[in-house]
Design an enzyme around this catalytic site. Sequence first.
Site, PDB file in Angstrom:
ATOM      1  N   ASP A  56       0.808  -1.218   0.000  1.00  0.00           N
ATOM      2  CA  ASP A  56       0.000   0.000   0.000  1.00  0.00           C
ATOM      3  C   ASP A  56       0.843   1.271   0.000  1.00  0.00           C
ATOM      4  OD1 ASP A  56       0.944  -0.501   2.555  1.00  0.00           O
ATOM      5  OD2 ASP A  56      -1.012  -0.917   3.402  1.00  0.00           O
ATOM      6  N   ASN A  83      -7.492  -2.933  14.338  1.00  0.00           N
ATOM      7  CA  ASN A  83      -8.894  -3.235  14.019  1.00  0.00           C
ATOM      8  C   ASN A  83      -8.994  -4.429  13.071  1.00  0.00           C
ATOM      9  OD1 ASN A  83      -7.945  -2.213  11.627  1.00  0.00           O
ATOM     10  ND2 ASN A  83      -9.369  -0.477  11.514  1.00  0.00           N
ATOM     11  N   HIS A 116      -7.219  -4.870  10.277  1.00  0.00           N
ATOM     12  CA  HIS A 116      -6.968  -4.618   8.856  1.00  0.00           C
ATOM     13  C   HIS A 116      -5.682  -5.301   8.382  1.00  0.00           C
ATOM     14  CE1 HIS A 116      -4.715  -0.586   9.768  1.00  0.00           C
ATOM     15  NE2 HIS A 116      -3.813  -1.489   9.457  1.00  0.00           N
ATOM     16  N   GLU A 167      -9.712  -1.999   5.435  1.00  0.00           N
ATOM     17  CA  GLU A 167     -10.317  -1.696   6.727  1.00  0.00           C
ATOM     18  C   GLU A 167     -11.602  -2.506   6.897  1.00  0.00           C
ATOM     19  OE1 GLU A 167      -8.666  -0.002   8.765  1.00  0.00           O
ATOM     20  OE2 GLU A 167      -8.029   1.962   8.056  1.00  0.00           O
TER      21      GLU A 167
HETATM   22  C1  F6R Z   1       1.518  -1.521   6.144  1.00  0.00           C
HETATM   23  C2  F6R Z   1       0.191  -2.128   6.240  1.00  0.00           C
HETATM   24  C3  F6R Z   1      -0.582  -2.136   7.513  1.00  0.00           C
HETATM   25  C4  F6R Z   1       0.242  -2.485   8.738  1.00  0.00           C
HETATM   26  C5  F6R Z   1      -0.613  -2.492   9.996  1.00  0.00           C
HETATM   27  C6  F6R Z   1       0.211  -2.765  11.226  1.00  0.00           C
HETATM   28  O1  F6R Z   1       2.021  -1.647   4.832  1.00  0.00           O
HETATM   29  O2  F6R Z   1      -0.292  -2.556   5.256  1.00  0.00           O
HETATM   30  O3  F6R Z   1      -1.629  -3.074   7.390  1.00  0.00           O
HETATM   31  O4  F6R Z   1       0.839  -3.738   8.557  1.00  0.00           O
HETATM   32  O5  F6R Z   1      -1.237  -1.250  10.131  1.00  0.00           O
HETATM   33  O6  F6R Z   1       1.126  -1.718  11.420  1.00  0.00           O
HETATM   34  P1  F6R Z   1       2.239  -1.759  12.543  1.00  0.00           P
HETATM   35  O7  F6R Z   1       3.215  -2.828  12.151  1.00  0.00           O
HETATM   36  O8  F6R Z   1       2.868  -0.403  12.519  1.00  0.00           O
HETATM   37  O9  F6R Z   1       1.553  -2.075  13.829  1.00  0.00           O
END
Ligand code: F6R
Length: 241
Positions: free
Chosen positions: A67, A135, A137, A142
């Site tokens: 992303d 959450n 995701h 989301e």
């Molecule tokens: C990042 C992504 C997100 C993160 C998720 C967890 O490329 O796609 O889904 O993997 O938000 O983020 P952290 O590792 O910062 O807790």
Amino acid sequence: MRIIRVENYEELSKRAGALLAAQITLKPNSVLGLATGTTPIGAYEHLIQGYESGDLDFRAVQSVNLDEYEGLSGSDPQSYRYFMNDKLFDHVNIDKERTFVPSGRAEAGAECVRYDELIESLGGVDLQLLGLGRNGHIGFNEPSDVFPAGTHTVALTESTIQANSRLFAKAEDVPRHAITMGIRTIMRAKKILLIASGADKAEALKSALYGPITPQLPASILQLHSDLTVVADAAALPEAA
Ligand code: F6R
């Protein structure tokens, strides 16, 4: 599903790094699906160490990231392209021309189509690394009423904006939209490696692994993947789970 429960973040990074390294060793021209965020940083450090010690060769590796924030260019320090260069690509012998991150600056509709076609033209993803949102995701998919299929744009939820604001000067600076691989794109990867660290992931991880499969908790669909490895530390996966 294979669950590897480790004591702490350091151990998680070692185990996840070793699994990524094994993929590169066994298939030097792997297409790696990569993630940003705090969780993978330690695993990327292990990959860099593997390269520096001469054990890992990234010459033939290609990568596609999950992303990118809409509106940010790759030279913006908050962009995911910048993050990947900084945390991994600048430190190994990967051909940066063959590392792909969705463009946050391109016209979004066309970029989504281009990104899916690109992944297909690479022959799909061999190993997709995923972090987990609080959450539930994955990528920036989301909670919603449906599992979005291909690469698409998304409005970030308030909880994600708050969680990501720690990386920005102020919460108002966090972009409100992102472009992300869809659930089908992610699920088509031949192997998936989900990593989760810390108590703030425990609830989402438990629901993802053992709860009902629902788009309200996007990671729950990973239960249907035929080659899923989960590496979680004790705080994210308390024994009682
Ligand atoms: C990042 C992504 C997100 C993160 C998720 C967890 O490329 O796609 O889904 O993997 O938000 O983020 P952290 O590792 O910062 O807790």
